[in-house]
Scaffold this active site. Sequence first.
Site, PDB file in Angstrom:
ATOM      1  N   GLU A   1      36.517  43.400   1.285  1.00 35.19           N
ATOM      2  CA  GLU A   1      37.907  43.280   1.750  1.00 35.19           C
ATOM      3  C   GLU A   1      37.942  42.356   2.953  1.00 35.19           C
ATOM      4  O   GLU A   1      36.993  42.334   3.741  1.00 35.19           O
ATOM      5  CB  GLU A   1      38.437  44.651   2.204  1.00 35.19           C
ATOM      6  CG  GLU A   1      38.772  45.584   1.086  1.00 35.19           C
ATOM      7  CD  GLU A   1      39.212  46.958   1.602  1.00 35.19           C
ATOM      8  OE1 GLU A   1      39.147  47.203   2.826  1.00 35.19           O
ATOM      9  OE2 GLU A   1      39.607  47.778   0.775  1.00 35.19           O
TER      10      GLU A   1
ATOM     11  N   LYS B   1      38.378  41.394   6.558  1.00 39.72           N
ATOM     12  CA  LYS B   1      38.330  42.210   7.769  1.00 39.72           C
ATOM     13  C   LYS B   1      39.319  41.585   8.741  1.00 39.72           C
ATOM     14  O   LYS B   1      39.002  40.599   9.407  1.00 39.72           O
ATOM     15  CB  LYS B   1      36.923  42.230   8.348  1.00 39.72           C
ATOM     16  CG  LYS B   1      36.814  43.128   9.553  1.00 39.72           C
ATOM     17  CD  LYS B   1      35.389  43.160  10.068  1.00 39.72           C
ATOM     18  CE  LYS B   1      35.238  44.133  11.202  1.00 39.72           C
ATOM     19  NZ  LYS B   1      36.211  43.910  12.268  1.00 39.72           N
TER      20      LYS B   1
ATOM     21  N   ARG C   1      43.655  48.570  14.464  1.00 43.40           N
ATOM     22  CA  ARG C   1      43.649  49.567  13.399  1.00 43.40           C
ATOM     23  C   ARG C   1      44.804  50.535  13.589  1.00 43.40           C
ATOM     24  O   ARG C   1      45.128  50.919  14.706  1.00 43.40           O
ATOM     25  CB  ARG C   1      42.326  50.326  13.436  1.00 43.40           C
ATOM     26  CG  ARG C   1      42.132  51.271  12.273  1.00 43.40           C
ATOM     27  CD  ARG C   1      40.723  51.798  12.299  1.00 43.40           C
ATOM     28  NE  ARG C   1      40.415  52.595  11.129  1.00 43.40           N
ATOM     29  CZ  ARG C   1      39.169  52.806  10.712  1.00 43.40           C
ATOM     30  NH1 ARG C   1      38.163  52.267  11.364  1.00 43.40           N
ATOM     31  NH2 ARG C   1      38.934  53.544   9.658  1.00 43.40           N
TER      32      ARG C   1
ATOM     33  N   ARG D   1      42.909  53.456  16.717  1.00 48.34           N
ATOM     34  CA  ARG D   1      41.542  53.853  16.380  1.00 48.34           C
ATOM     35  C   ARG D   1      41.072  54.979  17.289  1.00 48.34           C
ATOM     36  O   ARG D   1      40.311  55.834  16.895  1.00 48.34           O
ATOM     37  CB  ARG D   1      40.604  52.663  16.525  1.00 48.34           C
ATOM     38  CG  ARG D   1      39.153  52.983  16.255  1.00 48.34           C
ATOM     39  CD  ARG D   1      38.309  51.751  16.477  1.00 48.34           C
ATOM     40  NE  ARG D   1      36.902  51.993  16.268  1.00 48.34           N
ATOM     41  CZ  ARG D   1      36.111  52.658  17.079  1.00 48.34           C
ATOM     42  NH1 ARG D   1      36.605  53.194  18.174  1.00 48.34           N
ATOM     43  NH2 ARG D   1      34.839  52.799  16.809  1.00 48.34           N
TER      44      ARG D   1
ATOM     45  N   GLU E   1      45.420  47.646   9.084  1.00 47.41           N
ATOM     46  CA  GLU E   1      45.248  46.844  10.291  1.00 47.41           C
ATOM     47  C   GLU E   1      46.568  46.139  10.589  1.00 47.41           C
ATOM     48  O   GLU E   1      47.185  45.558   9.687  1.00 47.41           O
ATOM     49  CB  GLU E   1      44.119  45.831  10.053  1.00 47.41           C
ATOM     50  CG  GLU E   1      43.643  45.102  11.276  1.00 47.41           C
ATOM     51  CD  GLU E   1      42.544  45.834  12.081  1.00 47.41           C
ATOM     52  OE1 GLU E   1      42.212  46.998  11.758  1.00 47.41           O
ATOM     53  OE2 GLU E   1      42.039  45.233  13.044  1.00 47.41           O
TER      54      GLU E   1
ATOM     55  N   PHE F   1      44.299  49.455   3.932  1.00 47.55           N
ATOM     56  CA  PHE F   1      43.024  49.540   3.217  1.00 47.55           C
ATOM     57  C   PHE F   1      42.623  50.949   2.812  1.00 47.55           C
ATOM     58  O   PHE F   1      41.631  51.131   2.131  1.00 47.55           O
ATOM     59  CB  PHE F   1      41.895  48.858   3.992  1.00 47.55           C
ATOM     60  CG  PHE F   1      41.739  49.298   5.429  1.00 47.55           C
ATOM     61  CD1 PHE F   1      41.137  50.496   5.730  1.00 47.55           C
ATOM     62  CD2 PHE F   1      42.193  48.484   6.463  1.00 47.55           C
ATOM     63  CE1 PHE F   1      40.985  50.900   7.046  1.00 47.55           C
ATOM     64  CE2 PHE F   1      42.039  48.873   7.797  1.00 47.55           C
ATOM     65  CZ  PHE F   1      41.433  50.089   8.080  1.00 47.55           C
TER      66      PHE F   1
ATOM     67  N   ARG G   1      29.982  56.861  11.432  1.00 43.59           N
ATOM     68  CA  ARG G   1      29.555  55.502  11.132  1.00 43.59           C
ATOM     69  C   ARG G   1      28.498  55.629  10.050  1.00 43.59           C
ATOM     70  O   ARG G   1      27.500  56.293  10.243  1.00 43.59           O
ATOM     71  CB  ARG G   1      28.977  54.858  12.388  1.00 43.59           C
ATOM     72  CG  ARG G   1      28.776  53.373  12.279  1.00 43.59           C
ATOM     73  CD  ARG G   1      28.220  52.803  13.568  1.00 43.59           C
ATOM     74  NE  ARG G   1      29.120  52.916  14.717  1.00 43.59           N
ATOM     75  CZ  ARG G   1      30.246  52.226  14.847  1.00 43.59           C
ATOM     76  NH1 ARG G   1      30.625  51.380  13.934  1.00 43.59           N
ATOM     77  NH2 ARG G   1      30.993  52.378  15.916  1.00 43.59           N
TER      78      ARG G   1
ATOM     79  N   LYS H   1      30.155  46.231   7.726  1.00 44.35           N
ATOM     80  CA  LYS H   1      30.912  45.064   8.175  1.00 44.35           C
ATOM     81  C   LYS H   1      30.008  43.847   8.207  1.00 44.35           C
ATOM     82  O   LYS H   1      28.827  43.939   8.552  1.00 44.35           O
ATOM     83  CB  LYS H   1      31.595  45.312   9.517  1.00 44.35           C
ATOM     84  CG  LYS H   1      30.709  45.797  10.627  1.00 44.35           C
ATOM     85  CD  LYS H   1      31.545  46.316  11.792  1.00 44.35           C
ATOM     86  CE  LYS H   1      30.662  46.915  12.867  1.00 44.35           C
ATOM     87  NZ  LYS H   1      31.383  47.673  13.866  1.00 44.35           N
TER      88      LYS H   1
HETATM   89  P1  ATP Z   1      33.806  50.029  15.059  1.00 44.53           P
HETATM   90  O1  ATP Z   1      35.260  50.235  14.791  1.00 44.53           O
HETATM   91  O2  ATP Z   1      32.992  49.918  13.823  1.00 44.53           O
HETATM   92  O3  ATP Z   1      33.245  50.917  16.102  1.00 44.53           O
HETATM   93  P2  ATP Z   1      34.610  47.796  16.499  1.00 44.53           P
HETATM   94  O4  ATP Z   1      35.654  48.597  17.159  1.00 44.53           O
HETATM   95  O5  ATP Z   1      33.831  46.821  17.299  1.00 44.53           O
HETATM   96  O6  ATP Z   1      33.602  48.659  15.706  1.00 44.53           O
HETATM   97  P3  ATP Z   1      34.719  46.132  14.321  1.00 44.53           P
HETATM   98  O7  ATP Z   1      33.275  45.959  14.437  1.00 44.53           O
HETATM   99  O8  ATP Z   1      35.517  44.920  14.500  1.00 44.53           O
HETATM  100  O9  ATP Z   1      35.329  47.134  15.306  1.00 44.53           O
HETATM  101  O10 ATP Z   1      34.961  46.768  12.855  1.00 44.53           O
HETATM  102  C1  ATP Z   1      35.703  47.854  12.460  1.00 44.53           C
HETATM  103  C2  ATP Z   1      37.211  47.630  12.490  1.00 44.53           C
HETATM  104  O11 ATP Z   1      37.637  46.618  11.593  1.00 44.53           O
HETATM  105  C3  ATP Z   1      37.998  48.815  11.975  1.00 44.53           C
HETATM  106  O12 ATP Z   1      38.087  49.822  12.925  1.00 44.53           O
HETATM  107  C4  ATP Z   1      39.345  48.211  11.635  1.00 44.53           C
HETATM  108  O13 ATP Z   1      40.161  48.197  12.778  1.00 44.53           O
HETATM  109  C5  ATP Z   1      39.032  46.784  11.307  1.00 44.53           C
HETATM  110  N1  ATP Z   1      39.331  46.396   9.924  1.00 44.53           N
HETATM  111  C6  ATP Z   1      39.937  45.242   9.551  1.00 44.53           C
HETATM  112  N2  ATP Z   1      40.049  45.125   8.234  1.00 44.53           N
HETATM  113  C7  ATP Z   1      39.518  46.237   7.703  1.00 44.53           C
HETATM  114  C8  ATP Z   1      39.333  46.700   6.366  1.00 44.53           C
HETATM  115  N3  ATP Z   1      39.715  45.987   5.319  1.00 44.53           N
HETATM  116  N4  ATP Z   1      38.739  47.907   6.203  1.00 44.53           N
HETATM  117  C9  ATP Z   1      38.343  48.644   7.262  1.00 44.53           C
HETATM  118  N5  ATP Z   1      38.485  48.254   8.550  1.00 44.53           N
HETATM  119  C10 ATP Z   1      39.061  47.064   8.776  1.00 44.53           C
END
Ligand code: ATP
Length: 605
Positions: free
Chosen positions: A261, A263, A268, A283, A313, A353, A430, A436
């Site tokens: 998907e 990102k 979020r 989040r 998102e 999503f 996690r 990712k």
């Molecule tokens: P994490 O949320 O994993 O702790 P982080 O806050 O640094 O890490 P990212 O590493 O950027 O965030 O990756 C996770 C975030 O990506 C999700 O919390 C969500 O907000 C975002 N996201 C965007 N598109 C999607 C998608 N298609 N499915 C799931 N999450 C997505």
Amino acid sequence: MADLEFSRLVEFYERIEATSSRLAMTDLLVALFKRTPAEVIDKLVYLTRGTLGPDYEAPELGVAEKLAMRAVALALGVGARDVEAAYKRLGDVGSAAEELMKRSKPASILEFLGGGAEQRPLTVGEVYDALLKIARASGPGAQDTKITTLAGLLKRASPREARYLLRMVTGKLRLGVADMTILDALALAFGGSRSARPVIERAFNVRPDLGYIARVLAERGLEGVKEIRITVGVPVKPMLAERLSEPGEILAKLGGSCLAEFKYDGERVQAHKRGDEVLLFSRRLENITGHYPDVVEMVREHVRAGEAIVEGEIVAINPDTGEMLPFQELMHRRRKYEVEEAMERYPVSVYLFDILYVDGESLIDLPLPERRRRLEEVVEEGERFALARSKVVRSPEELMSFFEEAVAEGCEGIMCKSLGSDSIYQMGARGWLWIKFKRDYRYEMTDTVDLVVVGAFHGRGKRAGTYGALLMAAYSPEEDAFKTVCKVGSGFSDEDLLQLPKLLEPYRIEHRHPRVVSKMEADVWFVPAVVLEIIGSEITLSPMHTCALGRVRPDAGLAIRFPRFTGRYRFDKGPEDATTEEELVEMYKRQRKVAVPRAPAGEAA
Ligand code: ATP
């Protein structure tokens, strides 16, 4: 009602503060929970966390220190100057009050007065209720209410109690007790052993409210906690992803295929809908409903269910072209005031999503393909409210190509999700069901390019009737062809927008020009003639564009990410004088690497 004397709680706090061992801290909490009557254990847990309820709905504690000092002066009958002097010396209102009190009432008298009418001991329930009253006071007279309520508590407090009361009310109680330690202590106190922890933790993921969980445990034991269900209006702890940087490794981990998907690079959101009522959570499970009245409206309109919890998102967009903007743009929406104006100026799109709940049915234990199907059923897509772009991929090449498409469109990368039978929504964890795949670094485009307009897309919103974006191409002298590198919709002034259709009209044709090589279908095509100066954030690979197709990687061309018109019309250049394909390949190779900064977890800003 059974209650606990506040002095007992303070005693425990002093002991907790004195220990640096987590195990000892847990033991102290177990002892404390065991002697707390069920009726007030929720309040006690909130106070211990330094809150007045679960994070998603509790009013904030945080009376200004000045105000707290006035309450101290009032309660002790001393001058404001004395309080201020003590505060300056000790650096903390709590300690200041404690010292002043000890001075004005010697300890022996205090002990002696312990049971007197005026000195009826404070209880945990009373303290909590008073703090809630203080936190909720608003409007004219709020200050008075806060001061008199706080002074009322202080009058009945011992010096030690006063110290803690003031730390609580100013939001400075820092016992350092983590939620995880409280969970451990609850398991030991009410479940008999640590083995009760998973059951309690699951309840906490579904309902991240430790006070509530403690109360259910105290009243009904583990059986009661097992019955805690996902509820509209209560945010669920979000599922998180692991990270890998090798397409082959990702696929191997996910059993050979996955749902890839986009990102999206935004914030979020977990949207809860019950009838017309909509709540949005971040989040970190903060209530962000107030920041996004437009998203609330979209959820109301496009989520076709009486009750539902969907996740997606929120992405900042250019309203005229629908292009996605970097996540920093969302900062403008984190406002308390003038939300309407911010909403107009900084519009957003939502890409969904996941779906966790619909009309009485929890979907979190269903595998992803099933959830995705339910999401498609429930969501009626609109211009600004759509499902996340996704694709089932089976090879590293397919995965890479989808990744490049995502990056060129302004995304951070892709999320690769397991399609296996065990691909449940793993709350609060996690795990490897979601992986990712993002870039560790990006490049920086330092120079402008001159590109030829070969097509255009109709505008929306403010740009209805004019062009929303132009399809731009570089020149290939070898093939005498124009190959696309980007769609540009930013950087145009109102005057540009008026002028452009007139300027381009003479070149308008019914179909793609034979010298133009494009995979994209423009709404309008032009004879290559007009040259514009363009700058972008970087040059990336993209399966959507034809410039230098296959030169760097098979099936990928070069694209300019976040392209912007600089304002310079290059009337001095003919189309064959535009930047060439070869020059772009060189620029791509010479780009400066810059590390991608990691956003702090869950922060949009
Ligand atoms: P994490 O949320 O994993 O702790 P982080 O806050 O640094 O890490 P990212 O590493 O950027 O965030 O990756 C996770 C975030 O990506 C999700 O919390 C969500 O907000 C975002 N996201 C965007 N598109 C999607 C998608 N298609 N499915 C799931 N999450 C997505």
